[in-house]
Every structure is written in structure tokens, then in C-alpha cells.
Scaffold this active site. Structure first.
Site, PDB file in Angstrom:
ATOM      1  N   MET A  20       0.822  -1.090   0.043  1.00 48.76           N
ATOM      2  CA  MET A  20       0.002  -0.007   0.166  1.00 48.76           C
ATOM      3  C   MET A  20       0.944   1.043   0.185  1.00 48.76           C
ATOM      4  SD  MET A  20      -3.018  -0.966   2.529  1.00 48.76           S
ATOM      5  CE  MET A  20      -1.914  -1.951   4.018  1.00 48.76           C
ATOM      6  N   ALA A  21       0.772   2.188  -1.080  1.00 46.20           N
ATOM      7  CA  ALA A  21       1.392   3.399  -1.061  1.00 46.20           C
ATOM      8  C   ALA A  21       1.164   4.263   0.270  1.00 46.20           C
ATOM      9  CB  ALA A  21       1.163   4.057  -2.271  1.00 46.20           C
ATOM     10  N   CYS A 102      -2.994  -2.224 -10.216  1.00 44.36           N
ATOM     11  CA  CYS A 102      -3.215  -0.718  -9.619  1.00 44.36           C
ATOM     12  C   CYS A 102      -4.076  -0.007 -10.640  1.00 44.36           C
ATOM     13  CB  CYS A 102      -1.663  -0.031  -9.865  1.00 44.36           C
ATOM     14  SG  CYS A 102      -1.972   1.577  -9.333  1.00 44.36           S
ATOM     15  N   LYS A 141       0.285  -9.786  -8.893  1.00 42.98           N
ATOM     16  CA  LYS A 141      -0.928  -9.175  -8.361  1.00 42.98           C
ATOM     17  C   LYS A 141      -1.718  -8.441  -9.246  1.00 42.98           C
ATOM     18  CE  LYS A 141      -2.849  -7.060  -4.231  1.00 42.98           C
ATOM     19  NZ  LYS A 141      -3.967  -5.995  -4.698  1.00 42.98           N
ATOM     20  N   GLY A 203      -9.385  -8.481  -1.006  1.00 38.53           N
ATOM     21  CA  GLY A 203     -10.652  -8.023  -0.961  1.00 38.53           C
ATOM     22  C   GLY A 203     -11.724  -8.186   0.095  1.00 38.53           C
ATOM     23  N   ASP A 204     -11.869  -7.066   0.995  1.00 40.60           N
ATOM     24  CA  ASP A 204     -13.046  -7.324   1.877  1.00 40.60           C
ATOM     25  C   ASP A 204     -13.066  -8.258   3.006  1.00 40.60           C
ATOM     26  OD1 ASP A 204     -14.491  -5.410   0.548  1.00 40.60           O
ATOM     27  OD2 ASP A 204     -16.182  -6.604  -0.256  1.00 40.60           O
TER      28      ASP A 204
END
Length: 320
Positions: A20-21, A102, A141, A203-204
Site C-alpha cells: 500500500m502506497a 493498480c 497481483k 478484498g473485503d
């Protein structure tokens, strides 16, 4: 608790930290390692920036003493450059991951990130170029698909496997969704059925119960935690314990939260210096304190703090 084997690398669990940036820097990764993460990843870094020795890349590529295992995530669209940079960085990292998910417009406009899902042949050549130059595992990814309604991930995953990828991480949203709506876990199952390499679901997953449901309903080998750990790194420890024992640990109390915030400040100062640490801790403290009593006044004063000692002192405000 399952372990995951990526190439020759055997992980000591099945929870990984997604890149994560502005979040997964060295201090945060060390914090997550203390909480029990099985594999961490650097922030996403441009292969071209590494090639041209951009001033900002070295900080992203910094690895802590004893930090292991660690993946570096590269993005780019030139197979030759990606292969060269993979070879250059191989000795510093345990896994070489490629970002093909991304959604940021300027990345996509350059034909990088999730744009590569629309260019599967090129994506395959990138992976082949990297695999041919390194001995460490190369992973990828990506997302469910590019446009709304698309579900191209299973076919894309198979192409990545055929190109030599050792594992894939799949986010259950399309590029057009960004991070809105609900992640499609069914596509994770479809990807798992399409390939024989490990599949990491993303995700989630916001709770230990979510993690268990994803593993059970999709058959994925592991889970990549992302936004849910911002201001909540103890989610890792709670999830590890839940998956191992079936007993759901309690949420951390206020004192435990404060100790972890102090530890984060300590690591930030150690690795980034006083000035940068204070500036960058503001966003983390905002995440840590969301929903806590008196947090609004705390955040206002923390944003004006100039020293780490001030930040530590302000934590007492949360005790009432």
C-alpha cells in the site's frame, strides 16, 4: 494454520501484507511482522525509477535488519527493463512481485498496473523476462478484470502460471470499481480452479471471521490483508489466533492500542528520523484513533505536534 509455499520459499503462515502506497514502509512492516504476518511487501516501486536511480526509490527498497520474508513489488510494462531490475534486486528480496492491478489513472495511462490485464500477451512476456533472469520466485497481483462486468482473472492467472509465475494474488474487484462496491469472492474460487500455483485472495477481509469465510468459501491458499490493517495491525495477530484455534480473540483494549501506537512512533523515529516520523505518523494516528472517545481533539492537536515526544504525550488525552 496453513502454510503457503511460493516457489522454494515456505511461509510460516498464510496471511500476507499487501503493498500500500504510503503505508507499507519499513516501520509499518516491522510492526506487522511483530503481529505475525507471514510475508510483507514493499510499497509499489517503478522499475524505470530503479533503473534511473531515482532519489526516492532507495527509501522504498530499504529492508530492516532481520526483516524476513519480504517481497518487493515492481510495476512497469517493458519486459527487458523488468527483467533487468528483477536481476538487480534479487539478492535483496525473497519474492519479486509484479503489480498488474493498480487502478490509478496515471499508471494505467502508461500501460502499467491494471492496464496489463488488457494486454495479456505483453503481461506474459514480462513475467517470462523476469523468471529467466532470477532464481527467486516471481509473483503477480491483479484484479478480477478491467472493465465493469469483466471476469478475466481465471484466464489471466493461467497465462501468468504458464509464463512462470510462482503464485498470484487476486483482488476481487475490477479496475473500474477501484475500491468501491463489494469484492467478488467467487472469482477467487474460479482462479483457484484454473491454476495449480498458490492463489492469495484479496478484498473485503476486515475481521478474523472474514478471513475464515474467504478461505473456506473460495479454497484460496492465503489472504492478502490491505486497508483493514491501517490503524489496526493487531487484526493480523487476532486472525492468526482465530485460524489456529477457532477461538475469536477479544478486540484490544485502550492500553494495548496505546502501546502499539507508541511502538509505531518509536519505529518511525528510529528509521525515518524525528521530523519525517512526526509528519508521517499523523495519518497513522488518525487511523488508530478513529471512533475512540476524545479522538477529534487528539487528532487536531497531533496534527500540530512538532516532536515525537509531543505525540507520545498527547496519547494521554485518549485515556480521559
Amino acid at each position: 494454520m496453513r502454510s503457503v509455499r511460493i516457489g522454494k520459499l515456505e511461509l510460516r503462515g498464510n496471511l500476507v501484507l499487501a503493498p500500500m502506497a504510503g503505508v507499507t514502509d519499513l516501520p509499518f512492516r516491522l510492526l506487522c511482522e511483530e503481529q505475525g504476518i507471514a510475508l510483507s511487501c514493499t510499497e509499489m516501486v517503478s522499475a524505470k525509477a530503479v533503473l534511473y536511480e531515482s532519489r526516492n526509490t532507495e527509501a522504498i527498497l530499504e529492508r530492516g535488519k532481520g526483516e524476513s520474508p519480504l517481497a518487493v513489488q515492481l510495476f512497469g510494462s517493458d519486459p527487458e527493463i523488468m527483467g533487468e531490475i528483477a536481476a538487480r534486486l534479487e539478492e535483496r528480496f525473497d519474492v519479486l512481485d509484479v503489480n498488474m492491478g493498480c487502478p490509478v489513472p496515471k499508471i494505467v495511462r502508461n500501460g502499467e498496473g491494471s492496464a496489463l490485464m488488457r494486454e495479456p500477451e505483453l503481461a506474459g512476456r514480462i513475467i517470462k523476462a523476469m523468471v529467466s533472469r532470477v532464481h527467486k520466485p516471481v509473483t503477480v497481483k491483479f484484479r478480477k478484470g478491467f472493465s465493469a462486468g469483466e471476469s478475466t482473472a481465471p484466464e489471466f492467472a493461467k497465462r501468468m502460471e504458464d509464463a512462470g509465475a510462482a503464485a498470484v494474488t487476486v483482488h476481487g474487484r475490477t479496475r473500474e470499481q477501484y475500491y468501491s462496491g463489494k469484492a467478488d469472492w467467487e472469482v477467487l474460487r474460479s482462479v483457484k480452479e484454473a491454476v495449480s500455483i498458490p492463489v492469495i485472495g484479496n478484498g473485503d477481509v476486515f475481521s478474523p471471521e472474514d478471513a475464515k469465510r474467504m478461505l473456506k468459501s473460495t479454497g484460496v491458499d492465503g489472504i492478502a490483508l490491505a486497508r483493514a490493517v491501517r490503524g489496526n495491525p493487531w487484526l493480523i495477530r487476532r486472525t492468526v489466533l482465530f485460524l489456529e484455534s477457532g477461538v475469536l480473540p477479544e478486540e484490544p483494549g485502550l492500553e494495548e492500542r496505546l502501546r502499539l501506537m507508541e511502538r509505531h512512533i518509536e519505529l518511525m523515529v528510529e528509521y525515518k528520523g524525528e521530523r519525517t516520523a512526526v509528519r508521517e505518523m499523523r495519518k497513522h494516528l488518525s487511523w488508530y484513533t478513529a471512533g475512540l472517545p476524545r479522538s477529534s481533539d487528539f487528532r487536531r492537536r497531533a496534527n500540530a505536534a512538532e516532536t515525537s515526544e509531543e505525540l507520545r504525550g498527547l496519547l494521554s488525552l485518549l485515556r480521559g
